[in-house]
Enzyme design. Sequence first.
Site, PDB file in Angstrom:
ATOM      1  N   SER A   1       0.914  -1.398  -0.005  1.00  0.00           N
ATOM      2  CA  SER A   1      -0.147   0.152  -0.014  1.00  0.00           C
ATOM      3  C   SER A   1       0.820   1.207   0.162  1.00  0.00           C
ATOM      4  O   SER A   1       2.364   1.152   0.513  1.00  0.00           O
ATOM      5  CB  SER A   1      -0.924  -0.003   1.212  1.00  0.00           C
ATOM      6  OG  SER A   1      -1.402   1.360   1.489  1.00  0.00           O
TER       7      SER A   1
ATOM      8  N   TYR B   1      -2.036  -1.496  10.261  1.00  0.00           N
ATOM      9  CA  TYR B   1      -2.009  -1.483   8.873  1.00  0.00           C
ATOM     10  C   TYR B   1      -0.591  -1.106   8.337  1.00  0.00           C
ATOM     11  O   TYR B   1       0.066  -1.591   7.546  1.00  0.00           O
ATOM     12  CB  TYR B   1      -3.281  -0.806   8.260  1.00  0.00           C
ATOM     13  CG  TYR B   1      -3.573  -0.900   6.787  1.00  0.00           C
ATOM     14  CD1 TYR B   1      -4.153  -1.805   6.389  1.00  0.00           C
ATOM     15  CD2 TYR B   1      -2.883  -0.015   5.822  1.00  0.00           C
ATOM     16  CE1 TYR B   1      -4.387  -2.152   4.884  1.00  0.00           C
ATOM     17  CE2 TYR B   1      -3.180  -0.121   4.552  1.00  0.00           C
ATOM     18  CZ  TYR B   1      -3.894  -1.116   4.094  1.00  0.00           C
ATOM     19  OH  TYR B   1      -4.185  -1.446   2.838  1.00  0.00           O
TER      20      TYR B   1
HETATM   21  P1  NAD Z   1     -11.390  -6.088  -0.056  1.00  0.00           P
HETATM   22  O1  NAD Z   1     -12.065  -5.931   1.283  1.00  0.00           O
HETATM   23  O2  NAD Z   1     -12.250  -5.773  -1.136  1.00  0.00           O
HETATM   24  O3  NAD Z   1     -11.078  -7.587  -0.290  1.00  0.00           O
HETATM   25  C1  NAD Z   1     -10.211  -8.321   0.568  1.00  0.00           C
HETATM   26  C2  NAD Z   1     -10.053  -9.784   0.203  1.00  0.00           C
HETATM   27  O4  NAD Z   1      -9.179 -10.412   1.178  1.00  0.00           O
HETATM   28  C3  NAD Z   1     -11.306 -10.291   0.211  1.00  0.00           C
HETATM   29  O5  NAD Z   1     -11.404 -11.546  -0.833  1.00  0.00           O
HETATM   30  C4  NAD Z   1     -11.363 -10.997   1.604  1.00  0.00           C
HETATM   31  O6  NAD Z   1     -12.593 -12.172   1.584  1.00  0.00           O
HETATM   32  C5  NAD Z   1      -9.967 -11.524   1.614  1.00  0.00           C
HETATM   33  N1  NAD Z   1      -9.798 -11.820   2.977  1.00  0.00           N
HETATM   34  C6  NAD Z   1      -9.895 -10.912   4.288  1.00  0.00           C
HETATM   35  N2  NAD Z   1      -9.482 -11.596   5.435  1.00  0.00           N
HETATM   36  C7  NAD Z   1      -8.986 -12.830   4.915  1.00  0.00           C
HETATM   37  C8  NAD Z   1      -8.525 -14.115   5.521  1.00  0.00           C
HETATM   38  N3  NAD Z   1      -8.390 -14.078   6.722  1.00  0.00           N
HETATM   39  N4  NAD Z   1      -8.125 -15.013   4.866  1.00  0.00           N
HETATM   40  C9  NAD Z   1      -8.360 -14.993   3.582  1.00  0.00           C
HETATM   41  N5  NAD Z   1      -8.835 -14.155   2.973  1.00  0.00           N
HETATM   42  C10 NAD Z   1      -9.271 -12.843   3.488  1.00  0.00           C
HETATM   43  O7  NAD Z   1     -10.269  -5.223   0.063  1.00  0.00           O
HETATM   44  P2  NAD Z   1      -9.116  -4.495  -1.133  1.00  0.00           P
HETATM   45  O8  NAD Z   1      -9.357  -3.109  -1.038  1.00  0.00           O
HETATM   46  O9  NAD Z   1      -9.289  -5.087  -2.614  1.00  0.00           O
HETATM   47  O10 NAD Z   1      -7.812  -4.903  -0.593  1.00  0.00           O
HETATM   48  C11 NAD Z   1      -6.922  -5.892  -0.995  1.00  0.00           C
HETATM   49  C12 NAD Z   1      -5.594  -5.598  -0.743  1.00  0.00           C
HETATM   50  O11 NAD Z   1      -5.191  -4.220  -1.173  1.00  0.00           O
HETATM   51  C13 NAD Z   1      -5.193  -5.350   0.614  1.00  0.00           C
HETATM   52  O12 NAD Z   1      -3.948  -6.069   1.083  1.00  0.00           O
HETATM   53  C14 NAD Z   1      -5.088  -3.989   1.104  1.00  0.00           C
HETATM   54  O13 NAD Z   1      -4.565  -3.576   2.300  1.00  0.00           O
HETATM   55  C15 NAD Z   1      -4.507  -3.772  -0.038  1.00  0.00           C
HETATM   56  N6  NAD Z   1      -4.752  -2.193  -0.550  1.00  0.00           N
HETATM   57  C16 NAD Z   1      -6.098  -1.620  -0.696  1.00  0.00           C
HETATM   58  C17 NAD Z   1      -6.239  -0.185  -0.775  1.00  0.00           C
HETATM   59  C18 NAD Z   1      -7.557   0.252  -1.163  1.00  0.00           C
HETATM   60  O14 NAD Z   1      -7.562   1.503  -1.174  1.00  0.00           O
HETATM   61  N7  NAD Z   1      -8.765  -0.368  -1.361  1.00  0.00           N
HETATM   62  C19 NAD Z   1      -5.157   0.550  -0.901  1.00  0.00           C
HETATM   63  C20 NAD Z   1      -3.855  -0.011  -0.752  1.00  0.00           C
HETATM   64  C21 NAD Z   1      -3.785  -1.245  -0.653  1.00  0.00           C
END
Ligand code: NAD
Length: 264
Positions: free
Chosen positions: A146, A159
């Site tokens: 991130s 985080y």
């Molecule tokens: P999201 O909530 O849409 O998806 C998260 C996914 O992780 C889902 O498929 C969920 O079922 C899975 N998950 C959660 N806990 C779990 C567990 N214990 N075991 C297995 N699967 C699990 O989130 P997202 O925004 O798509 O985030 C995905 C990644 O991107 C994360 O690592 C997040 O930190 C990172 N990220 C997101 C953003 C943003 O703005 N959305 C920005 C930077 C980084």
Amino acid sequence: MQNRSLSGKTALVTGSTSGIGLGIAHALAAQGAHIVLNGFGDAAVIDQMQKDIAQQHGVRTIYSGADMSKATEIEHMMREAATQMGGIDILVNNAGIQHVANVEDFPVERWDAVIAINLSSAFHTSRLALPYMKKNNWGRIINIASVHGLVGSAGKSAYVAAKHGIIGLTKVTALENAQTGITCNAICPGWVLTPLVQKQVDARAHDKSLSQEAAKHELLIEKQPSAEFVTPEQLGELAVFLCSSAASQVRGAAWNMDGGWAAQ
Ligand code: NAD
């Protein structure tokens, strides 16, 4: 569907039942990679996701519901992937959760969960995937960090610590394999409108009595100079690039796609 750059490879994308992970799974499948999906959700919805990926891109898919906070479940998932798909060529460590609270109020159980899912799971999947990649002298490990792996924000101690940590893990994994065909890099997204961020939009709209649109704009403008969300499709294309031969000397990078956030 011939001459696709990842034909014959198998990619595991953790947390791919939603948001960024699902976008990356589609992008890799569009290049011919077979996909191991992972994440939580409604069984019928996940079944449909699996079918959509298989039908749209002509690849094989399997699903593992392994909980990324549990080493034993990760080990089981990796064994299943080896049995059913032969092994993992491309590992995308994407599963992640968020919790927002100041350090002194941060629930200990939430701290442990964020560190386990956002950081330790990538150690476990990597240690289990590397022997297969080494055997083939080819592999790609992509850690979804991130912009919070590069800078901090108040209220996000677990985080930010996990995301800084995964960039460290990325560098060490890259160095240990620097003279092989295995690369390891991190992608550092800024705001992407997924369920993880929608919760933060909802909290802001509620706390400040704002409309959804106003809450989204306020969230963006505070940190992300472009004032536009990054999309899962754009992140998917960056992952495809990191899997390409053109990227074979991109090693240990923390590549931000953040609308200018970290440039400030
Ligand atoms: P999201 O909530 O849409 O998806 C998260 C996914 O992780 C889902 O498929 C969920 O079922 C899975 N998950 C959660 N806990 C779990 C567990 N214990 N075991 C297995 N699967 C699990 O989130 P997202 O925004 O798509 O985030 C995905 C990644 O991107 C994360 O690592 C997040 O930190 C990172 N990220 C997101 C953003 C943003 O703005 N959305 C920005 C930077 C980084």
